[in-house]
Scaffold this motif. Structure first.
Motif, PDB file in Angstrom:
ATOM      1  N   LEU A  89       0.828  -1.202   0.000  1.00 11.41           N
ATOM      2  CA  LEU A  89       0.000   0.000   0.000  1.00 11.41           C
ATOM      3  C   LEU A  89       0.864   1.254   0.000  1.00 11.41           C
ATOM      4  O   LEU A  89       0.585   2.219  -0.731  1.00 11.41           O
ATOM      5  CB  LEU A  89      -0.926  -0.006   1.213  1.00 11.41           C
ATOM      6  N   ALA A  90       1.918   1.265   0.812  1.00 16.49           N
ATOM      7  CA  ALA A  90       2.793   2.433   0.868  1.00 16.49           C
ATOM      8  C   ALA A  90       3.445   2.681  -0.494  1.00 16.49           C
ATOM      9  O   ALA A  90       3.516   3.832  -0.972  1.00 16.49           O
ATOM     10  CB  ALA A  90       3.855   2.237   1.942  1.00 16.49           C
ATOM     11  N   ARG A  91       3.931   1.629  -1.124  1.00 18.76           N
ATOM     12  CA  ARG A  91       4.545   1.782  -2.446  1.00 18.76           C
ATOM     13  C   ARG A  91       3.533   2.307  -3.465  1.00 18.76           C
ATOM     14  O   ARG A  91       3.840   3.163  -4.301  1.00 18.76           O
ATOM     15  CB  ARG A  91       5.113   0.444  -2.922  1.00 18.76           C
ATOM     16  N   ARG A  92       2.313   1.770  -3.379  1.00 17.74           N
ATOM     17  CA  ARG A  92       1.252   2.198  -4.306  1.00 17.74           C
ATOM     18  C   ARG A  92       0.914   3.671  -4.104  1.00 17.74           C
ATOM     19  O   ARG A  92       0.744   4.413  -5.075  1.00 17.74           O
ATOM     20  CB  ARG A  92       0.020   1.322  -4.092  1.00 17.74           C
ATOM     21  N   CYS A  93       0.825   4.101  -2.854  1.00 20.17           N
ATOM     22  CA  CYS A  93       0.543   5.509  -2.564  1.00 20.17           C
ATOM     23  C   CYS A  93       1.594   6.418  -3.170  1.00 20.17           C
ATOM     24  O   CYS A  93       1.275   7.445  -3.784  1.00 20.17           O
ATOM     25  CB  CYS A  93       0.491   5.737  -1.055  1.00 20.17           C
ATOM     26  N   GLU A  94       2.840   6.058  -2.994  1.00 17.57           N
ATOM     27  CA  GLU A  94       3.921   6.886  -3.526  1.00 17.57           C
ATOM     28  C   GLU A  94       3.889   6.912  -5.044  1.00 17.57           C
ATOM     29  O   GLU A  94       4.013   7.979  -5.661  1.00 17.57           O
ATOM     30  CB  GLU A  94       5.270   6.381  -3.028  1.00 17.57           C
ATOM     31  N   ALA A  95       3.692   5.753  -5.658  1.00 17.72           N
ATOM     32  CA  ALA A  95       3.681   5.687  -7.119  1.00 17.72           C
ATOM     33  C   ALA A  95       2.491   6.436  -7.707  1.00 17.72           C
ATOM     34  O   ALA A  95       2.587   7.008  -8.800  1.00 17.72           O
ATOM     35  CB  ALA A  95       3.654   4.224  -7.568  1.00 17.72           C
ATOM     36  N   SER A  96       1.366   6.455  -6.987  1.00 16.19           N
ATOM     37  CA  SER A  96       0.157   7.102  -7.493  1.00 16.19           C
ATOM     38  C   SER A  96       0.170   8.607  -7.304  1.00 16.19           C
ATOM     39  O   SER A  96      -0.651   9.313  -7.902  1.00 16.19           O
ATOM     40  CB  SER A  96      -1.079   6.523  -6.788  1.00 16.19           C
ATOM     41  N   GLY A  97       1.065   9.123  -6.462  1.00 18.57           N
ATOM     42  CA  GLY A  97       1.159  10.560  -6.272  1.00 18.57           C
ATOM     43  C   GLY A  97       0.472  11.098  -5.038  1.00 18.57           C
ATOM     44  O   GLY A  97       0.234  12.313  -4.939  1.00 18.57           O
ATOM     45  N   PHE A  98       0.148  10.237  -4.085  1.00 19.92           N
ATOM     46  CA  PHE A  98      -0.382  10.730  -2.809  1.00 19.92           C
ATOM     47  C   PHE A  98       0.704  11.526  -2.089  1.00 19.92           C
ATOM     48  O   PHE A  98       1.898  11.235  -2.199  1.00 19.92           O
ATOM     49  CB  PHE A  98      -0.852   9.571  -1.938  1.00 19.92           C
ATOM     50  N   ASP A  99       0.276  12.504  -1.324  1.00 19.88           N
ATOM     51  CA  ASP A  99       1.217  13.355  -0.607  1.00 19.88           C
ATOM     52  C   ASP A  99       1.777  12.662   0.627  1.00 19.88           C
ATOM     53  O   ASP A  99       2.938  12.847   0.976  1.00 19.88           O
ATOM     54  CB  ASP A  99       0.522  14.655  -0.205  1.00 19.88           C
ATOM     55  N   ALA A 100       0.935  11.874   1.314  1.00 24.59           N
ATOM     56  CA  ALA A 100       1.371  11.236   2.559  1.00 24.59           C
ATOM     57  C   ALA A 100       0.525  10.008   2.836  1.00 24.59           C
ATOM     58  O   ALA A 100      -0.607   9.880   2.353  1.00 24.59           O
ATOM     59  CB  ALA A 100       1.262  12.215   3.734  1.00 24.59           C
ATOM     60  N   LEU A 101       1.084   9.116   3.637  1.00 24.76           N
ATOM     61  CA  LEU A 101       0.360   7.990   4.208  1.00 24.76           C
ATOM     62  C   LEU A 101       0.199   8.286   5.696  1.00 24.76           C
ATOM     63  O   LEU A 101       1.184   8.550   6.395  1.00 24.76           O
ATOM     64  CB  LEU A 101       1.129   6.685   4.007  1.00 24.76           C
ATOM     65  N   LEU A 102      -1.034   8.239   6.173  1.00 24.58           N
ATOM     66  CA  LEU A 102      -1.351   8.623   7.540  1.00 24.58           C
ATOM     67  C   LEU A 102      -2.039   7.467   8.256  1.00 24.58           C
ATOM     68  O   LEU A 102      -2.755   6.673   7.631  1.00 24.58           O
ATOM     69  CB  LEU A 102      -2.277   9.842   7.542  1.00 24.58           C
ATOM     70  N   ALA A 103      -1.829   7.372   9.566  1.00 21.97           N
ATOM     71  CA  ALA A 103      -2.446   6.313  10.366  1.00 21.97           C
ATOM     72  C   ALA A 103      -3.170   6.930  11.548  1.00 21.97           C
ATOM     73  O   ALA A 103      -2.646   7.835  12.205  1.00 21.97           O
ATOM     74  CB  ALA A 103      -1.379   5.324  10.848  1.00 21.97           C
ATOM     75  N   ALA A 104      -4.369   6.435  11.819  1.00 19.97           N
ATOM     76  CA  ALA A 104      -5.149   6.934  12.948  1.00 19.97           C
ATOM     77  C   ALA A 104      -4.463   6.580  14.262  1.00 19.97           C
ATOM     78  O   ALA A 104      -3.660   5.644  14.337  1.00 19.97           O
ATOM     79  CB  ALA A 104      -6.552   6.339  12.918  1.00 19.97           C
ATOM     80  N   ASP A 105      -4.790   7.346  15.306  1.00 19.93           N
ATOM     81  CA  ASP A 105      -4.212   7.109  16.631  1.00 19.93           C
ATOM     82  C   ASP A 105      -5.348   6.914  17.633  1.00 19.93           C
ATOM     83  O   ASP A 105      -5.837   7.869  18.219  1.00 19.93           O
ATOM     84  CB  ASP A 105      -3.333   8.296  17.037  1.00 19.93           C
ATOM     85  N   HIS A 106      -5.768   5.660  17.786  1.00 16.28           N
ATOM     86  CA  HIS A 106      -6.829   5.306  18.740  1.00 16.28           C
ATOM     87  C   HIS A 106      -6.325   4.145  19.599  1.00 16.28           C
ATOM     88  O   HIS A 106      -6.511   2.980  19.258  1.00 16.28           O
ATOM     89  CB  HIS A 106      -8.116   4.913  18.017  1.00 16.28           C
ATOM     90  N   LEU A 140       4.816  10.901   6.166  1.00 17.25           N
ATOM     91  CA  LEU A 140       4.351   9.872   7.101  1.00 17.25           C
ATOM     92  C   LEU A 140       3.933  10.540   8.409  1.00 17.25           C
ATOM     93  O   LEU A 140       4.689  11.324   8.981  1.00 17.25           O
ATOM     94  CB  LEU A 140       5.461   8.854   7.375  1.00 17.25           C
ATOM     95  N   GLY A 141       2.721  10.226   8.883  1.00 23.51           N
ATOM     96  CA  GLY A 141       2.297  10.831  10.134  1.00 23.51           C
ATOM     97  C   GLY A 141       1.025  10.223  10.678  1.00 23.51           C
ATOM     98  O   GLY A 141       0.289   9.524   9.975  1.00 23.51           O
ATOM     99  N   SER A 142       0.763  10.490  11.947  1.00 20.38           N
ATOM    100  CA  SER A 142      -0.508  10.081  12.552  1.00 20.38           C
ATOM    101  C   SER A 142      -1.580  11.065  12.109  1.00 20.38           C
ATOM    102  O   SER A 142      -1.297  12.207  11.756  1.00 20.38           O
ATOM    103  CB  SER A 142      -0.402  10.079  14.075  1.00 20.38           C
ATOM    104  N   TYR A 143      -2.825  10.606  12.155  1.00 17.70           N
ATOM    105  CA  TYR A 143      -3.927  11.505  11.788  1.00 17.70           C
ATOM    106  C   TYR A 143      -5.170  11.129  12.595  1.00 17.70           C
ATOM    107  O   TYR A 143      -5.948  10.307  12.175  1.00 17.70           O
ATOM    108  CB  TYR A 143      -4.231  11.392  10.298  1.00 17.70           C
TER     109      TYR A 143
END
Length: 305
Positions: free
Chosen positions: A19-36, A59-62
């Motif tokens: 998923l991370a590789r796909r996000c980067e290749a597709s042009g997403f700005d960041a991959l974020l993960a919830a913090d619960h 890369l960051g929490s969201y």
């Protein structure tokens, strides 16, 4: 330029790195993960795991939960993520809203004013620590004694700081201090402790943007504005889709189609709506969730054009 980030959760290592590789290749700005805590993966462990398989992706929490996160521990997590990603970490904070997340840690959710006071204290302390300053605090909300980050230190001279939330005082504070202010369209937490009232009317977005502008009036540069997109549906019948979604949200068809929290319609209609949101509210950043990945990938080349 409009940017789009993806919020997701790891299921296993193979699919998460893919998923991370796909996000980067597709042009997403960041991959974020919830913090619960207790209900989702640790965002910083998850994101550190995909740092080696990406090069550009933020890369960051969201967003991280200021109500239960201690400033020194949070700053250490962010700084470490920045080191292992070679300067791609982001700090994002919210005041917290889910009572169970306090209860599992042996406390109870404070009132709104108490949550905002703690948010401000945690945010100020965490940013000071990331900037290399020593922090001492002794308040009802947060305590720290000569806290400092001797190592690791962030690679970035300034880690980008996002504030997420809809409270009036929080939005004014964010306007004054944040790099990015994230709007979600969510209001008061309902009796189940998880669901929210929705604020899916244009006048409600107007009000929140006005609060941000009040806070940023004395700044040289106002914070960027970001919206959490909770519905993405590419369809030739936007009215029917909006009518169906409005019923489940307690909103109206007009409300669903006018706010930045839903992308509904043909690709051209969605792109036109994004342009209107930028013109009216200055929104240039969006966060979408993983179920919308394939649909958003169709839009990204045109957004970047």
């Amino acid at each position: 330029m409009v940017t789009v980030s993806l919020q997701a959760q790891p299921k296993d290592m193979r699919s998460w790195t893919a998923l991370a590789r796909r996000c980067e290749a597709s042009g997403f700005d960041a991959l974020l993960a919830a913090d619960h805590p207790g209900a989702a993966a640790s965002p910083f462990v998850a994101l550190a795991a995909v740092a080696p398989v990406t090069e550009r992706l933020g890369l960051g929490s969201y967003v991280s939960h200021a109500g239960v996160r201690e400033p020194l521990l949070l700053a250490s997590d962010v700084a470490t993520l920045d080191v292992v990603s070679d300067g791609r970490a982001r700090l994002a904070l919210g005041a917290g809203h889910t009572p169970a997340e306090w209860e599992m840690l042996g406390s109870s959710r404070p009132d709104v004013a108490g949550r905002i006071r703690r948010f401000v204290a945690v945010a100020d302390a965490c940013r000071a620590l990331l900037a290399g300053r020593e922090v001492t605090l002794d308040s009802a909300e947060v305590r720290a004694r000569s806290a400092r980050l001797d190592g690791p230190r962030p690679v970035q001279s300034r880690v980008p700081f996002t504030v997420g939330g809809g409270n009036s005082a929080l939005l004014r504070w964010a306007g004054e201090h944040a790099d990015v202010v994230g709007l979600s369209g969510l209001g008061r937490t309902l009796a189940d402790g998880y669901s929210h009232e929705t604020r899916w009317r244009s006048d409600q977005v107007d009000r929140q943007v006005d609060l941000i502008e009040q806070g940023s009036a004395g700044r040289g540069t106002a914070p960027a504005r970001e919206a959490l997109v909770q519905v993405v549906e590419i369809t030739d019948d936007a009215q029917a889709a909006a009518h169906r979604i409005a019923a489940s949200l307690g909103s109206t068809e007009e409300g669903v189609l006018s706010v930045p929290y839903a992308w509904i319609g043909t690709e051209d209609e969605i792109l036109a709506a994004i342009a209107r949101h930028e013109e009216r509210w200055g929104i240039t950043r969006y966060v979408v969730r993983e179920p919308a990945l394939a649909a958003v990938e169709r839009l990204l080349p045109r957004l970047r054009a």
